[in-house]
Structure formats: structure tokens, C-alpha cells
Write a protein that holds these residues in place. Structure first.
Motif, PDB file in Angstrom:
ATOM      1  N   VAL A   1      82.808  -4.627 -56.350  1.00 17.91           N
ATOM      2  CA  VAL A   1      82.790  -3.795 -55.151  1.00 17.91           C
ATOM      3  C   VAL A   1      81.340  -3.612 -54.738  1.00 17.91           C
ATOM      4  O   VAL A   1      80.441  -3.585 -55.573  1.00 17.91           O
ATOM      5  CB  VAL A   1      83.473  -2.436 -55.421  1.00 17.91           C
ATOM      6  CG1 VAL A   1      82.573  -1.525 -56.234  1.00 17.91           C
ATOM      7  CG2 VAL A   1      83.872  -1.762 -54.140  1.00 17.91           C
ATOM      8  N   ALA A   2      81.124  -3.536 -53.408  1.00 17.29           N
ATOM      9  CA  ALA A   2      79.766  -3.337 -52.937  1.00 17.29           C
ATOM     10  C   ALA A   2      79.363  -1.904 -53.177  1.00 17.29           C
ATOM     11  O   ALA A   2      80.137  -0.976 -52.938  1.00 17.29           O
ATOM     12  CB  ALA A   2      79.690  -3.664 -51.450  1.00 17.29           C
ATOM     13  N   MET A   3      78.148  -1.706 -53.687  1.00 21.99           N
ATOM     14  CA  MET A   3      77.739  -0.389 -54.105  1.00 21.99           C
ATOM     15  C   MET A   3      77.037   0.372 -53.005  1.00 21.99           C
ATOM     16  O   MET A   3      76.605   1.487 -53.195  1.00 21.99           O
ATOM     17  CB  MET A   3      76.798  -0.530 -55.296  1.00 21.99           C
ATOM     18  CG  MET A   3      76.992   0.544 -56.295  1.00 21.99           C
ATOM     19  SD  MET A   3      76.273   0.144 -57.840  1.00 21.99           S
ATOM     20  CE  MET A   3      74.578   0.170 -57.430  1.00 21.99           C
ATOM     21  N   GLY A   4      76.881  -0.257 -51.873  1.00 29.37           N
ATOM     22  CA  GLY A   4      76.200   0.458 -50.805  1.00 29.37           C
ATOM     23  C   GLY A   4      76.184  -0.410 -49.571  1.00 29.37           C
ATOM     24  O   GLY A   4      76.772  -1.494 -49.550  1.00 29.37           O
ATOM     25  N   ASP A   5      75.556   0.090 -48.550  1.00 28.07           N
ATOM     26  CA  ASP A   5      75.372  -0.704 -47.341  1.00 28.07           C
ATOM     27  C   ASP A   5      73.899  -0.698 -47.012  1.00 28.07           C
ATOM     28  O   ASP A   5      73.220   0.293 -47.233  1.00 28.07           O
ATOM     29  CB  ASP A   5      76.172  -0.117 -46.179  1.00 28.07           C
ATOM     30  CG  ASP A   5      77.648  -0.070 -46.497  1.00 28.07           C
ATOM     31  OD1 ASP A   5      78.117   0.973 -47.006  1.00 28.07           O
ATOM     32  OD2 ASP A   5      78.308  -1.082 -46.271  1.00 28.07           O
TER      33      ASP A   5
END
Lengths: 675, 451
Positions: free
Chosen positions: B173-177
């Protein structure tokens, strides 16, 4: 004695029974003597004397003291002693390795798990120095475990060598003793007029049994009463009163493992008999070394090579906190150039020339492909025309394909090994390749500075969000050739419209000063700039050793940049890729992960130990049976001796009574004719 | 069959020793609680349990990763909530400011609040997490992402990297933008195209931001005006639309002609523009995917200049350069900060004359539609974060269940069944006692006792 002499008959009885009683006493005294065969006096009636009206007996005499003993059962005991000892030693030593490999504190598996867990922590927070330090600490623990296990196994190797020396020395001593007894028995027989010296025979049998505990032997009885003893494939150890010696020698081609040597008494040729000896402690320890210890050492070595090589290869494709490309993470190995042009350097593996080689040819072996390396050791030889590689564990022979006819001679990669000879070897020369023997003791961590852990990737791709109006996007960069000299140069991809419209249909590849990149550095797309572009097809671009994918609708003037990932301290892409190594099929032909390769070792050792234990129990039971069978005939039963004691005591008393009666008769006669 | 005395002893002794060995093994098992005291007890079981331990260990690590991700994502969510609220407040202020009941004085007060809100949003965009890393810097976590360039614009020193975190063997999962996705990569205008008046305009024309209808054909369009081809200058206006190549799109009758040709035809009286109605939709743009309207009164110059008093029937000519221009272009990227700054600047722009007011309202139209895009982006990212948090939670549960399953399997291989072991222990104790007792009794029997 004269005919019909009652006194004489009585006395013969006394003597005979006294003899029997002594022998019974001998049996009782030796009830606990190991290897003692009970003795029995054989009595026979004396030759009768003729008289006018029939033959008159002359009493009894003891012909021989018979040793109750069965050749067959003694042989059985001897053979099974050898087998049982062999499995005993095997299981004892194998279980030491067995306990080591699965020990939660000393075994390798927990260390590998902890190492990869801490690598994930670095993935979670790549800029964190504490997380990196934990990774380095766990890496040190991992190589420590390798070193500990390697040193432990080396100690076992020494213990094996020591045991070989001891056993050989014991064997020689016992053989001498047997030869000595042979001499004594021959002499005693001579003195005894062909009678067997029972106790000496028992003693000798016991010594042969002791010898069997050390080594399987075959015995042949000689006519003069001596025993000849043969070992291995027919090498004689004791011939009559002469002994031949086994020697524990150093193997110059394999200095870590002692060999057993034998000098042929007839030809005088010295040779190694190690492979021919079986059974007994010596056989057991040799089996242990060949089937458990050496494969364990090699399996560990292969795992060390696997982890080091695959981890380093990925690590060098990453970028550390200083913005530099990753260095080696694991070290401790010498590196040599690969035989395959364009490949990076390879780890040098252990290979030696035979000590008896006549040519000065030197062998160099590099690790071409760690996936296909086995745990076996090899011997290279030539017949002048072709080169052969013999697998010393399976004895399979492969013919090597020459890839570069020398000098130096280079061969196609075989079993993951890149082999080369610097000059032409002579016929009969041999070379030994032991690729996985040393690495587990050599592996270390080459990095101490947490900043040098390459968690990031060196290249990032960005859209120029200030200018771009279209909806095109660029993928992450994949590195195709980490050694490309221009890898980290900034490259821009600029879109334009050939018709002056808004939507772009072509692009150029330029540097940061908008100068076109030379065609020699552009692998894809082919042809001259500008390159046609359609949003339905996208574009695959490979430049300077990296590759990106462009897709979507771009507008005239849109720009994309591929550049070095400067200050990319929060990038974890390489750390994620390194973490994936834990489950990847990196070993044993690509079918096993590190954990699987280690499990293979655990199962190997576990199985061997179990087999040895089970075999030992079975053989022990058989040995007990054989001993029981032997004792059946030869063992002393105190109750039986007690009964016999009573019997002969009574007989003695009766015989004494006969003498007394004979005396009374004589007295009566004397009294009758006295005046 | 004979049994020798020593054999007799040996048999009893062996039996006792065997019992003792078995007993001590059982004792070891019970002490450790493990069925396996050494791998040789069950080689494949040992190897399997090593594998399981590895899997369990990995799984535990994934749980750690997941909670790390959760924390980070929650932090980002909270930060963006603050940004969203600030942006909403700015919008409210825009609506307030656009109202003509305000004057330049009152708008100055609004500007003060707007400037503060801008500071607040910038500060939020430069948030750090618990380890001191900037959450919107992409891969450059130690570099402050946003700053002012000193000339009224904004700089971004980060990149558009997005860090992934592994939550299971197959899920990341992406941990941030990155700051780019969140604040910078926002299309201005209505998201597809933007409208603006030319800076040289002298009239009071106000163009609305428009909306996309059908398929937008990307190009730079211009709307220009002409005096009515018939009747009095003050009766109305006509308009025409050009594309970026300078060719006519509207009116359709002259489509494709270069502007010069059209102007010449107009001057000659053979062509005419589309009659302009204040506030009505500009005709002929639907085919190109645009729908918009213009209100107010754009200026047009002619030779001779037309005034109220110009008599009817006076011939005049126009030139291509003589008209107010309204541009319709594909949307650019514009940061949230720039939008707020534009608003702040607009609030103190000249507002005295009708022309100034027209410029003011044009600018306000732009910033209002731009902030809607920004607010929309923030909401979109927040919902993305929400989805990711959902995934993380689900994965945490899955991992939990998986771990339980693995541990149960591990236990079945490794752990001792105590009831079986204790029963066995008791049996062996009894066996040993029996063997010992038998030994003592048998040893006592000898014929010599009776002699």
C-alpha cells in the motif's frame, strides 16, 4: 597301571575328577570374564586290558579340556559388533550436527528471519539511521552465525581427524597384540602337543572382537593355529606373527581431511585405503565425514554464497544516503573477472592443483551462477583430447565444452562454475574444485556506516507538472545496465506536435540543456529523432541503461524528466526489492529460497541421524541376539556349574572311596597272609 | 536352550537401560514442552517448522509494517482535513468578496484573513511525521518541500515519489502522497479548460469559466468581437471564434478561413459574426466540447471609431487587432497556494472603474473555479487515503488470522501433547520400576545359596 588295578582305577578317577573340578572352578571364576568360553573336560575310559575272561577297564582319563565355542556365532558377533559400532559412532557425531543446525540460538534460520525483518523496518522508514543500524547489527549476527557454525563444523572436522588417528593407532596396537598372541598360541600348541591353549584362544578372539569395534575385518584360520586378518578390499593386517600397519596420513590434495594409508607388503606401494574401509568406529567416522559433515559444510557454504551474491547484486543497483550507487553489502570473498564478457566480477572459489601434477598449469574457478551451484566437490582431468569433470560425490563424469581454446583454456559454465586453466595440463594431471567448502567461514559484512545501505533507487522519473497540460504519465525507471557510464545523466523527454496543434504526436530525447542525446546512447526507440508517439500505443524508451514506459495523451510542450534520485532519502524501492529476496527462488536451480536451502540441510542431517539411530538400535538388537546365541553355547551358567560341582564332588568322593576300598582290600589281603 | 549367567544379567540390565533411556527422553520432552528434542526425531517436521517459523516471523513484521502505514496515513489524513477546511474557508471568503456590496476597503480585511489562511496551508503542506520527515516531499523526506520564491510564486523542492509498504506477501500500500499529487498537479479552470480575458482588454466583458460538454478538442481558442454588421454601434456586438492556427471556427459559414480573410469579408460586408447577447451561451463551441457564456460589454475599435453619435450607415473597417480578446485554453497545472495567492492579489487590484471591476470579476471567476478544483483534489486524496486505511485494516485482520493459523500448525508439529506424554511418562516409570524389581529378584536366585 597294571591290569585290573583297582587303586589305579580309583586314582585315575580322582585325577580326572580333580581335573574336572578345577575346570569347573575355572568356569566359575571366569563367569564375568568377557569373551570367555566355558571349558569342559572330556573324559574317556582308558584302553581296557585284556584278561582271560574279558577286558578289564583301566579307569578314566581326561583327553582334553574342550573349549565350548562356535566359530559361526563368534563370527556373527564380530560382524555385528563392527556394524553396530559403526552406526553408533555415526549417530553420535551426526546428532551433534543435528542439534546444531536446528538450535534456535545457534541455528541459521532465526538469524535470517531477524535480518529480513530489520530490512523491512528500513523499508518502512529508509531515512531512519536507527533502523539502518539495527539492520547492520542483524547482518553482523547473521555472518556471526555462519562463522560460529563453520568453526563448530571445523572443530568436528578436527575431531574426526583426531578420531581417525586414535582409531588407527588402536587398530595397530590390537593388531600387534593379535600377532603376539598368534605367536604365543603357536608356541603353546607346540608345547602342548597340538592341544589348543583355550584361554589364549579366548583372549585372541576377544582382541579380534575389539578390533571389530574399530574396523570390519575378515579372519582366516591358518593351519598352525594362527589367525590372519584382512581389512578393506583384502589388505592384510595380520599375517601369522607379522603385522602390517595402517597409517593416518595427511592428504596433500585435501589438507583438512586425514586419509588412511597402507603400505602393500609385497609391492611396497603406498596408497590410500580410506574408501575401502568400512564398519567399526573407523568406518562410522568415515561415513559421517563423507555423508554428513562435508555436505553440511558445503551446504552452509553454498547458502553463504547465495545470500552474499544475490543480495550484493541487488544492493549495487540501489542508492545509499550519500547519493552514491550501492557498494557490496556482504564481503569477505576475493573477486575475479568473469569469463563472460560484459558480466560483472565473480567470486573466486577454492580450487587446487593435484600435488603430483607434472605440468605447471594453474586452475581458477569463479562463481558464474549461484543458482546452479551444488554442494558437491569435483575433480578435473584430461586425457589429452577432452577435459572431464568428475563429481566426487556421485562419481558422475561430464565432458567439458571448451569455450576458449587457450592458453588460457576457458570452459562453458557448468554447475554454476566458470573454470579456466592458465596453460595446458599434462595427461594424468588432476585438479580439485571444492566450490562451497570455505565461504561460510569467509562471509562478512562489508558495510559499517548505516548511510551506505542502498535502500533507494538511483533514478527517479518526474513529470514537469508546471508545464504539462496533457494527461500523459511516465513509469518508474527500470535499470537494465547498472554499469552504463551515463546512467545518472539527466534526460528529458519533450513532446511536440508536428502540425502545430495542441495534442502531441512526437517527442525528442534531450539533455537538460535541450541538446539531443546521441543516438549511440538510445537503445529504444530506434531511428532518428523526433520519434512518433500515439497515446494508444504509448512508448517504451531505453536510454543510458534505464528503461521507462510513457503512456497517455500528451500535449505539445509537455516534458518528462529522468534524473538521478538526489536527496531521495525516503525512497525505499531498493529496500523493498531486497526484502523480496527472502522468498524468491534464488537457490538450487531457482526452486528454493534461502530458508528452503537451509531446510534442505536440516532434513539431510536429520534424516541421516535418524537412520543412524534406527540402524544402531536394530544392529544392537541383532548384536544382542548374536551374543545370546554365542552365550548359548559358550556362556557360563552358575547354576549349571554349581550342579556340576556337586556332581564331580560326589564323583570325587566316590573315587576316593574306591581308593579307600582298594586299600582295605589290600589290608585284608596283607592281614590274611600274615603269620 | 541355555542361558548363561552373564547373558541373564545382561538381558535384565539392557531392559532397565532401555527403560531409563526412554524415560529420560520423555522427561526432556515434558521439560521443554516440545515434541521434537532434535531434528532427527522428525526431520521433515523440523524442516516444516523452520518454514512455518519463517512465515510467522514475516507475518509479524507485516503487522508492524501495517501499523506504521496506518499511523502515517492517519497523519496525512488529519493534515489534509486541515488543508481542506482552510480551502473551504477561502472559498467562502471568495463568495463574500465577489459580492459587489463589498468595496476595496472591506476586501482589504478579507485579504488579511486570506493571507493567514495561505500561511496555514503552507505550514500544513510542510508537515513532518514523528521521525521528522516531511510527508509531502516524495522521496526527499529531509528536504522542505514548499517555499515562496520571493516573487509571489511558490517553489517545490521535493519530487513525485510515493513510498510503498509491504503488508503481506502480495499486498503493498502507498504510504503517502507526494506534494505534486496533493497540491501542485491540480488543473486550473474547470479542470479541462480555462477561460481568461486578455490583459489588454478595455471593455467590461466578463467570461465565465465554462464547462465541458461532449468531447473536448484541445486547442487554444480565442473569442473576438466586431461591431454589428448592420445597424448602430450601440445596438449590439458580434463575435467570432478562432483556433490556435488563426482559422475561424465560428461562424460555421466561414469555418476554416484565416482570420485575415474573414475580416476582409466582414469589411466588405460579405461575412458577419454571430450576434452577441449578454450572458447568452457562445454559439458553435459545443462541437469542440465547450460551453460558456460572456456577459458585459467588450470593447471593439474601428476605423473610424464608432461613438454614440456616429450616424447610421457610416462605413467603417475593423482590424484583427482591434477587439477585446477572450482566450479559452486547455487547463494548466496550478498549485493550491498559487490559487489562494491569486485571490489575495485580486482583492487589492484596482476596483474603481467599471473596466477595473470587470477585470476584478473575471479574476474572481477564475480563482473560484480554481479553488473548487483544489478542494476537489484534497477530497479525492482523502478518500484515497480512506480506501488505503481500509485496505490496511482488512490486511491487519487477514494477517492476524493467518498468523493464528500458522501458529496452530506450528504447535501441532512442535508442541507436546501433555496428556499423552504424562501418561507415557507414568507407564515408563512403572516399566522401569518393574524391571528393577525383576532384576533384584532374579539376581537373588542361585544354586549356590542352597549349597
Amino acid at each position: 597301571m597294571s591290569d585290573g588295578d583297582m587303586l589305579g582305577v580309583g586314582v585315575s578317577g580322582l585325577q580326572a575328577f580333580q581335573r574336572s573340578l578345577t575346570t569347573i572352578g575355572q568356569n566359575i571364576s571366569n563367569v564375568n570374564t568377557e569373551g570367555y568360553s566355558r571349558q569342559r573336560v572330556n573324559l574317556t575310559a582308558r584302553y581296557p586290558s585284556p584278561s582271560g575272561n574279558g577286558f578289564v577297564g583301566n579307569g578314566v582319563k581326561a583327553i582334553a579340556t574342550e573349549r565350548l565355542f562356535s566359530e559361526y556365532s563368534t563370527d556373527q558377533v564380530r560382524q555385528r559388533t563392527a556394524t553396530a559400532s559403526s552406526f553408533n559412532v555415526l549417530s553420535e557425531f551426526a546428532s551433534q550436527v543435528d542439534n546444531l543446525v536446528a538450535d534456535p540460538d545457534a541455528g541459521l534460520s532465526p538469524a535470517i528471519n531477524d535480518f529480513f525483518d530489520s530490512l523491512q523496518e528500513v523499508s518502512d522508514d529508509p531515512a531512519s539511521i536507527p533502523a539502518r543500524n539495527v539492520l547492520l547489527t542483524n547482518a553482523e549476527s547473521l555472518v556471526d552465525r555462519f562463522a560460529t557454525m563453520d568453526s563448530w563444523l571445523s572443530n568436528l572436522q578436527k575431531a574426526v581427524n583426531d578420531k581417525i588417528v586414535n582409531e588407527v593407532s588402536t587398530i595397530n596396537e590390537v593388531a600387534s597384540a593379535i600377532a603376539g598372541l598368534n605367536k604365543d598360541i603357536i608356541v603353546a600348541r607346540g608345547i602342548g602337543g597340538g592341544q589348543d591353549p583355550n584361554d589364549l584362544l579366548d583372549k585372541r578372539d576377544k582382541l579380534v572382537n575389539d578390533l571389530s569395534e574399530s574396523l570390519s575385518v575378515r579372519t582366516v584360520k591358518a593351519d598352525d593355529g594362527s589367525i590372519n586378518i584382512f581389512v578393506g578390499n583384502g589388505q592384510s593386517l595380520v599375517l601369522g606373527t607379522k603385522t602390517m600397519k595402517l597409517t593416518a596420513i595427511d592428504n596433500p590434495d585435501d589438507p583438512q581431511n586425514k586419509d588412511i594409508g597402507y603400505v602393500n607388503p609385497v609391492t611396497g606401494a603406498a596408497g590410500s585405503v580410506t574408501s575401502m574401509l568400512t564398519g567399526g568406529d573407523l568406518g562410522g567416522i568415515l561415513t559421517f565425514r563423507k555423508e554428513v559433515l562435508q555436505p553440511s559444510i558445503n551446504s552452509l557454504g553454498r547458502l553463504a554464497l547465495g545470500i552474499s551474491t544475490t543480495f550484493n547484486a541487488l544492493h549495487e543497483q540501489g542508492q545509499d544516503l550519500n547519493g552514491q550507487l550501492g557498494q557490496d553489502f556482504f564481503g569477505g570473498f576475493t573477486e575475479i573477472p568473469s569469463l563472460i564478457t560484459g558480466n560483472p566480477n565473480v567470486v573466486q572459489l577454492y580450487a587446487t592443483e593435484g600435488v603430483n601434477n607434472t605440468s605447471p598449469a594453474l586452475i581458477t574457478v569463479g562463481l558464474g551462477d549461484v543458482t546452479n551451484v551444488s554442494t558437491d566437490e569435483y575433480q578435473l582431468s584430461t586425457d589429452g583430447a577432452s577435459y572431464y569433470l568428475k563429481n566426487l560425490s556421485t562419481n558422475d563424469i561430464q565432458t567439458l565444452t571448451v569455450s576458449a581454446a587457450g592458453p588460457p583454456f576457458e570452459f562453458n559454465t557448468v554447475d554454476g562454475l566458470e573454470i579456466q586453466l592458465d596453460s595446458s595440463p599434462a595427461i594424468g594431471d588432476v585438479f580439485f574444485i571444492r566450490p562451497t567448502r570455505n565461504p561460510s567461514g569467509q562471509i562478512n559484512v562489508a558495510i559499517t556506516d548505516p548511510n551506505l545501505i542502498a535502500a533507494a533507487e538511483p533514478i527517479k522519473t518526474n513529470a514537469n507538472y508546471v508545464i504539462n497540460r496533457g494527461s500523459a504519465s511516465i513509469s518508474e525507471a527500470t535499470i537494465i545496465d547498472i554499469n552504463n557510464a551515463n546512467l545518472l545523466d539527466t534526460v528529458k523527454i519533450v513532446y511536440s506536435s508536428s502540425t502545430g496543434g495542441t495534442v502531441a504526436d512526437q517527442f525528442t530525447i534531450v539533455d537538460s540543456a535541450n541538446v539531443a542525446i546521441p543516438a549511440g546512447q538510445i537503445t529504444s526507440p530506434a531511428g532518428a529523432q523526433p520519434y512518433a508517439y500515439s497515446s494508444s500505443a504509448g512508448a517504451l524508451i531505453e536510454v543510458n541503461g534505464w528503461q521507462v514506459q510513457l503512456s497517455g495523451e500528451a500535449f505539445d510542450g509537455d516534458e518528462f524528466v529522468v534524473e538521478q534520485n538526489a536527496s531521495g532519502v525516503s525512497d525505499n524501492r531498493n529496500a523493498l526489492a531486497l526484502g523480496n529476496l527472502q522468498s524468491a527462488g534464488t537457490m538450487i536451480g531457482g526452486n528454493a529460497s534461502y530458508g528452503d536451502a537451509y531446510s534442505e540441510l536440516v532434513v539431510l542431517v536429520g534424516n541421516k541421524t535418524r537412520q543412524a539411530e534406527v540402524s544402531y538400535e536394530a544392529q544392537n538388537a541383532l548384536l544382542a541376539q548374536a551374543k545370546s546365541l554365542r552365550d548359548d553355547l559358550s556362556g557360563v551358567n552358575l547354576d549349571e556349574e554349581a550342579a556340576n560341582l556337586l556332581k564331580f564332588q560326589q564323583s570325587y568322593a566316590a573315587a576316593a572311596q574306591v581308593i579307600s576300598i582298594a586299600d582295605q582290600i589290600f589290608q585284608t589281603l596283607i592281614n590274611a597272609i600274615r603269620r | 536352550m541355555r542361558v548363561s549367567t552373564s547373558a541373564l544379567t545382561q538381558i535384565s540390565l539392557d531392559a532397565m537401560l532401555k527403560q531409563q533411556t526412554d524415560l529420560s527422553k520423555t522427561q526432556l520432552q515434558v521439560t521443554n514442552g516440545q515434541r521434537l528434542t532434535a531434528p532427527s526425531d522428525d526431520p521433515y517436521g523440523s524442516a516444516r517448522s523452520l518454514n512455518l517459523i519463517e512465515t510467522v516471523s514475516q507475518n509479524d513484521q507485516y503487522q508492524v509494517n501495517s501499523s506504521y502505514a496506518k499511523n502515517r496515513l492517519s497523519l496525512e489524513e488529519g493534515t489534509l482535513e486541515g488543508v481542506g477546511n482552510a480551502a473551504q474557508r477561502v472559498r467562502e471568503l471568495m463568495v463574500m468578496a465577489n459580492n459587489d456590496a463589498q468595496n476595496i476597503e472591506t476586501r482589504r480585511y478579507i485579504k488579511e484573513e486570506v493571507d493567514q489562511l495561505l500561511e496555514q496551508v503552507l505550514a500544513l503542506a510542510n508537515s513532518v511525521d514523528s521521525t521528522g520527515e516531511y510527508i509531502f516531499s516524495g522521496y526527499q523526506g529531509k528536504t522542505t518541500p514548499f517555499g515562496s520564491d520571493g516573487l509571489g510564486g511558490f517553489t517545490y523542492a521535493g519530487d513525485d515519489g510515493q513510498r510503498l509498504i509491504k503488508m503481506s506477501e502480495s499486498t503493498s500500500v502507498a504510504m503517502g502522497d507526494s506534494g505534486v499529487d496533493t497540491f501542485l498537479n491540480i488543473k486550473n479552470g474547470n479542470g479541462t479548460f480555462q477561460t481568461r480575458e486578455d490583459v489588454a482588454n478595455t471593455g467590461t466583458g466578463i467570461i465565465d469559466p465554462g464547462s465541458e460538454i461532449g468531447l473536448y478538442v484541445p486547442d487554444d481558442y480565442s473569442v473576438k468581437f466586431l461591431p454589428p454588421s448592420s445597424g448602430n454601434y450601440y445596438d449590439g456586438l458580434e463575435y467570432y471564434v478562432l483556433d490556435s492556427a488563426g482559422d475561424i471556427i465560428v461562424p460555421a459559414s466561414d469555418a476554416g478561413n484565416p482570420e485575415a480573410t474573414f475580416i476582409a469579408n466582414y469589411n466588405a460586408g460579405t461575412s458577419a459574426g454571430v450576434p452577441y447577447e449578454e450572458g447568452a451561451e457562445i454559439q458553435g463551441l459545443n462541437n469542440n466540447g465547450m460551453k460558456l457564456s460572456i456577459s458585459g460589454r467588450p470593447n471593439v475599435t474601428s476605423v473610424p471609431p464608432l461613438t454614440e453619435s456616429t450616424p447610421l450607415g457610416t462605413t467603417f473597417t475593423v482590424t484583427a487587432a482591434g477587439s477585446d480578446v477572450f482566450a479559452i485554453q486547455p487547463s494548466n497545472n496550478q498549485s493550491l497556494f498559487q490559487t489562494i495567492k491569486n485571490f489575495s492579489n485580486t482583492l487589492v487590484s484596482p476596483q474603481n472603474s467599471p473596466e477595473d471591476l470587470a477585470k476584478f470579476h473575471n479574476a474572481m471567476n477564475r480563482v473560484m473555479v480554481d479553488i473548487d478544483e483544489s478542494v476537489g483534489r484534497v477530497l479525492e486524496i482523502r478518500s484515497r487515503i480512506g480506501a488505503r486505511l481500509n485496505t490496511v485494516d482488512k490486511q491487519l485482520n487477514i494477517n492476524e488470522a493467518f498468523s493464528l493459523q500458522m501458529n496452530m500448525t506450528l504447535s501441532s508439529i512442535q508442541d507436546l501433547d501433555y496428556s499423552e506424554a504424562i501418561t507415557r511418562l507414568n507407564l515408563q516409570l512403572v516399566g522401569l520400576q518393574a524391571a528393577q524389581s525383576a532384576y533384584t529378584k532374579i539376581q537373588g536366585l542361585s544354586l549356590f545359596n542352597y549349597l
